[in-house]
Design an enzyme around this catalytic site. Structure first.
Site, PDB file in Angstrom:
ATOM      1  N   SER A 254       0.835  -1.202   0.000  1.00 46.66           N
ATOM      2  CA  SER A 254       0.000   0.000   0.000  1.00 46.66           C
ATOM      3  C   SER A 254       0.865   1.246   0.000  1.00 46.66           C
ATOM      4  CB  SER A 254      -0.885   0.008   1.241  1.00 46.66           C
ATOM      5  OG  SER A 254      -0.060   0.262   2.361  1.00 46.66           O
ATOM      6  N   LYS A 255       0.245   2.343  -0.412  1.00 41.44           N
ATOM      7  CA  LYS A 255       0.963   3.626  -0.413  1.00 41.44           C
ATOM      8  C   LYS A 255       1.507   3.922   0.974  1.00 41.44           C
ATOM      9  CE  LYS A 255      -1.022   6.382  -4.064  1.00 41.44           C
ATOM     10  NZ  LYS A 255      -2.339   6.897  -4.306  1.00 41.44           N
TER      11      LYS A 255
END
Ligand code: GLU
Length: 488
Positions: A254-255
């Protein structure tokens, strides 16, 4: 798994189709790489298409970031509209093409105007969901002979026939979906502005894409796109969905992990060849155990039929290791060149290219990324202040350290200033002292005096780089520090 021999049946044309709504994502770079490898392996064509129909979220800055990242990685694209320098294609510049296909679908009755307003559909959705049902568009406007009085066109929908949509994915094998799950989905707004799945399918048809290779997150879109192909009566390309990229805890990368922005890897000093090699192994592996593979080897060995179905683990440790290996392979001059911006950015002034090349040569083995150079070798450019208490070896008294440092200084001073400071020369100069005092007693304070650090390249090679004058200056400074300070 599709055997390699069944993957290709003519000239290969593949594409990379990022939406420029944010900086280049590491997963997008991996998808681009796999497409590029596939194209290069078969002498095919690799196309870059910017899917910028979401005008609010698309930015020029993202476009530039994506393109510069792909170029940095060495992924060149082969084709584009007549704008020179090969493209890229942009969906916002292709409205007439979508109009043409839309008219075809409307004329053949494979698409129709929908007059239902957003409010009507929202109310319907709420009602169905309150009964625990998932919303399906009921196809109210499907067979209208004329517009309902007082209503205006809202959307253009595809007339989806009952049945199953099936395809043989190059990686995931057979995929089969009941088209009833897909509704008569919208393909354009009433003004003809194309919607996502329609634009992608039209572009892939127009660009004669033979293999659509993209991330597994697009798997739910593929049946919809296939329905567009079928409605238009054109042949399907082959589809291949690459495994998701997972973090080390097996969650989707994920970011928030801070690992997804491609530019960060450039800024931290990973080499393009290392990233190339690392990304190629994110979901694919060659037959043997070899992990360090050149671009040419990867192009020759890459095989879509060896891409795994299960998620690909993103292992930063492995990337650092690979990067260190690639740093070891660079020539001194190339390494110096690569290190220069990292030193400049850290505020160091580089007196000459020759000096930088020497620093690069002695620091090479300690670097995992190029940005490590500032911490490991900044002292070559500027000696930071250090605590005098760092100078004595273990519990050695201050007087003894002083005595040894003075003796080292005398030995270095006695060297012929015109002679090259080869390791053998310095070693033999210090040999007697080392014999008398022991290695630690000589080399520890010498290292600290020269570098201000506990860990550094070996002091003999530091002397070779610093030269006699600077070495003597630093030794005097250390002696002064010890002389003026009580060691705690
Ligand atoms: N524009 C899509 C994305 O950025 C990719 C579409 C595709 O590869 O088909 O995720």
């Amino acid at each position: 798994m599709t055997p390699k021999s069944e993957i290709i049946s003519g000239p290969v044309r593949v594409r990379m189709a990022p939406s420029p709504t944010g900086p280049l994502h590491i997963g997008t770079a991996r998808t681009a790489l796999f497409n590029w490898l596939f194209a290069r392996q078969y002498g095919g064509t690799f196309i870059l298409r910017l899917e910028d129909t979401d005008r609010e979220r698309s930015t020029l800055e993202s476009e530039l970031d994506i393109m510069s990242g792909l170029k940095w990685l060495g992924l060149d694209w082969d084709e584009g509209p007549e704008r020179g320098n090969y493209g890229p294609y942009r969906q916002t510049e292709r409205k007439e093409i979508y109009d043409r296909y839309l008219n075809r679908l409307l004329q053949t009755g494979r698409a129709y105007y929908c007059y239902c307003t957003r409010e009507e559909m929202e109310a319907e959705r709420a009602a169905m969901e309150s009964q625990g049902l998932s919303y399906h568009y009921p196809g109210r406007c499907r067979d209208l002979q004329a517009p309902p009085p007082g209503k205006t066109r809202q959307l253009i929908r595809l007339r989806v026939p009952a049945g199953r949509v099936e395809f043989n994915d190059l990686i995931r094998d057979k995929v089969s979906v009941d088209s009833g799950e897909l509704d008569d989905f919208a393909i354009a707004r009433s003004n003809g502005e194309p919607l996502y799945n329609f634009a992608v399918a039209v572009d892939d048809i127009e660009m004669k894409i033979t293999h659509v290779i993209r991330g597994e997150d697009h798997l739910p879109n593929t049946p919809k796109q296939i329905l567009v192909y079928q409605a238009l009566g054109v042949d399907l390309p082959r589809f291949g969905h690459l495994p998701l990229i997972l973090d080390t805890d097996r969650s989707k990368l994920s970011k928030r992990s801070g690992k997804t922005n491609f530019q960060d890897y450039i800024d931290q000093g990973y080499l393009p060849d290392a990233i190339f090699n690392f990304l190629a192994l994110l979901g694919w592996h060659p037959k043997g155990d070899e992990e360090i593979l050149s671009r040419a080897e990867i192009v020759a060995m890459f095989d879509l039929s060896r891409v795994q179905k299960s998620g690909a683990i993103f292992n930063l440790e492995k990337l650092s290791w690979l990067n260190a290996q690639y740093i070891k392979q660079l020539s001194d001059a190339d390494l110096a060149q690569a290190l220069r911006p990292f030193l400049t950015r850290a505020g160091y002034t580089i007196s000459s290219e020759e000096y930088l090349v020497q620093v690069a040569a002695v620091s090479r083995d300690r670097l995992r990324t190029l940005s490590d150079i500032a911490a490991h070798a900044g002292f070559f450019f500027q000696l930071a202040d250090y605590a005098p208490s760092l100078l004595p070896w273990k519990e050695s008294p201050r007087e003894e350290t002083l005595r040894v440092l003075r003796a080292v200084r005398e030995a270095i001073r006695a060297l012929d200033p015109a002679a090259a400071l080869e390791p053998a020369v310095i070693n033999s100069t210090l040999a007697e002292l080392v014999n008398q005092e022991g290695k630690g007693q000589v080399f520890w304070p010498l290292r600290v005096a020269l570098s201000g650090l506990r860990a550094s390249p070996d002091p003999i090679s530091i002397i070779g780089v610093l030269g006699q004058t600077e070495t003597l200056r630093r030794l005097s400074l250390a002696i002064e520090k010890l002389g003026n300070n009580v060691v705690s």
